[in-house]
Design an enzyme around this catalytic site. Structure first.
Site, PDB file in Angstrom:
ATOM      1  N   GLU A  73       0.824  -1.207   0.000  1.00 53.68           N
ATOM      2  CA  GLU A  73       0.000   0.000   0.000  1.00 53.68           C
ATOM      3  C   GLU A  73       0.857   1.256   0.000  1.00 53.68           C
ATOM      4  OE1 GLU A  73      -3.313   2.617   0.262  1.00 53.68           O
ATOM      5  OE2 GLU A  73      -2.982   0.605  -0.539  1.00 53.68           O
ATOM      6  N   HIS A  76       2.623   1.971  -3.328  1.00 50.34           N
ATOM      7  CA  HIS A  76       1.635   2.549  -4.246  1.00 50.34           C
ATOM      8  C   HIS A  76       1.414   4.026  -3.948  1.00 50.34           C
ATOM      9  CE1 HIS A  76      -2.818   2.951  -5.488  1.00 50.34           C
ATOM     10  NE2 HIS A  76      -2.064   3.140  -6.551  1.00 50.34           N
ATOM     11  N   HIS A 134     -11.954   5.536  -8.496  1.00 52.41           N
ATOM     12  CA  HIS A 134     -10.496   5.660  -8.421  1.00 52.41           C
ATOM     13  C   HIS A 134      -9.835   4.977  -9.619  1.00 52.41           C
ATOM     14  CE1 HIS A 134      -6.893   6.752  -6.418  1.00 52.41           C
ATOM     15  NE2 HIS A 134      -6.532   5.531  -6.040  1.00 52.41           N
ATOM     16  N   HIS A 261     -20.174  -8.509 -17.091  1.00 55.56           N
ATOM     17  CA  HIS A 261     -18.828  -8.169 -17.557  1.00 55.56           C
ATOM     18  C   HIS A 261     -18.442  -9.025 -18.765  1.00 55.56           C
ATOM     19  CE1 HIS A 261     -14.826  -6.639 -17.534  1.00 55.56           C
ATOM     20  NE2 HIS A 261     -14.262  -7.773 -17.145  1.00 55.56           N
ATOM     21  N   HIS A 322      -4.047  -7.533 -17.134  1.00 55.64           N
ATOM     22  CA  HIS A 322      -5.389  -7.239 -17.657  1.00 55.64           C
ATOM     23  C   HIS A 322      -5.759  -5.780 -17.380  1.00 55.64           C
ATOM     24  CE1 HIS A 322      -9.166  -8.463 -19.324  1.00 55.64           C
ATOM     25  NE2 HIS A 322      -9.855  -8.223 -18.229  1.00 55.64           N
TER      26      HIS A 322
END
Length: 361
Positions: A73, A76, A134, A261, A322
């Site tokens: 975290e 990032h 986000h 999806h 992806h």
């Protein structure tokens, strides 16, 4: 100008890194690895040593301290912070050079909003709506930076020993050659971009609600899924929960999200694939044909990565790829749409360019 171009290139690379790290953080369930913001358990660095973990545990007695997740975290967050500084630098330089002022302003506003969304992602305990917003913000940032990079290549400014006045003055640039047949694709281009954006949002919604592993069979789901499918359940907003980590929706809702999806992927393959093919066949400019080929290649790669996610049950590296390929696909599609728009209005722009330059001088 070369330094400005270098800065934009660096920011593009950082944006891709942040998107990849964001996906990695989410997929390793490290989104709440640090329960506070902007620090981690009140520290600037994640607690890795036993003595630090003990101190943090005493300060946060209800928290389950995981050094691995906390490190993911914070890495990032720090790379995202560096990205924010680069966008700020782009804004300052753009104002000084009087180039892409509007676009740089949008980039700065977007990165500030992204920082707020990053904070809310933690403080609202991974609320799916915030997580998806986000994700979309990161993809939008990459797309806008790609547009800025192309614009810089199309609009040079005076360099070397030019005076400050000469640098500030606009320099005539070669406008794209009008291509009426390609320009007729502009409405279809907007539809293709909308489909891509909707499919990315669906992918984010699937991930944020932990629905990626619900269906294991192809092409859609296990037998009998139609009896449980509910469009209303798929788009229900789960509010009022203490935490949204690992998902709060029932099987019916998660399965419906997953199936949507997959259906969206089939629609995106048809629409974006057809659009890329038409662009490649109708365009005369080599740059546009190259963009069409790049779009088709990214689309094929994205579909392949999606199939591997289903067959191999979402392997980490594949799932991160992806996300990254999806971001690149949207950015290339955005640049291609812009190129078609320029070739659609090129005659009018060319006619008004001399008068506009004269008025500016």
């Amino acid at each position: 100008m070369r330094r400005f171009t270098w800065l934009v290139n660096l920011t593009l690379v950082l944006t891709l890194m942040v998107i990849a790290l964001g996906a990695y953080t989410r997929l390793t369930d490290a989104g709440l690895g640090c329960p506070d913001w902007p620090g981690c358990y009140g520290r600037l660095t994640p607690p890795m040593k036993d003595v630090h973990i003990e101190a943090v545990q005493a300060r946060f007695p209800d928290a389950q301290v995981d050094p691995f997740k906390a490190r993911n975290e914070m890495v990032h967050r720090y790379i995202a912070g560096l990205l924010g500084l680069c966008v700020l630098a782009i804004f300052v330089v753009a104002q000084r050079l009087r180039r892409a002022r509007g676009l740089s302003s949008v980039l700065l506003a977007l990165v500030l909003f992204q920082a707020a969304l990053g904070m809310w992602t933690v403080t609202m305990n991974l609320m799916p709506v915030v997580v998806v917003a986000h994700l979309l913000g990161g993809f939008a940032l990459l797309s806008l930076l790609a547009l800025l990079r192309v614009e810089l290549g199309r609009a040079p400014v005076a360099e070397g020993g030019a005076s400050a006045r000469a640098v500030a003055e606009p320099v005539p640039v070669a406008l794209p050659t009008a291509e009426p047949r390609l320009g007729a694709l502009f409405p279809f281009a907007c539809v293709a971009f909308g489909v891509a954006l909707a499919q990315i949002a669906l992918g984010g919604w699937t991930s944020a609600n932990y629905a990626a592993l619900v269906c294991h069979q192809l092409p859609l789901c296990e037998s009998g899924w139609t009896s449980h499918f509910s469009l209303r359940a798929a788009f229900s907003l789960p509010l009022g929960h203490e935490t949204y980590e690992f998902g709060v929706l029932e099987y019916e809702a998660r399965m419906s999200i997953h199936v949507l999806h997959r259906l969206g992927a089939l629609l995106a393959l048809l629409v974006i694939g057809s659009f890329a093919l038409l662009c490649w066949r109708w365009a005369r400019a080599r740059a546009v044909r190259g963009l069409a080929l790049a779009l088709a290649g990214l689309l094929a790669l994205q579909v392949t990565l999606g199939l591997v996610n289903v067959i191999a049950q979402v392997p980490l590296a594949n799932a991160v790829a992806h996300n990254v390929v999806g971001a690149c696909l949207l950015a290339v599609l955005g640049v291609l749409v812009r190129q078609i728009q320029l070739r659609r209005v090129a005659p009018r722009a060319a006619a008004s360019a001399p008068a506009r330059l004269a008025a500016q001088r």
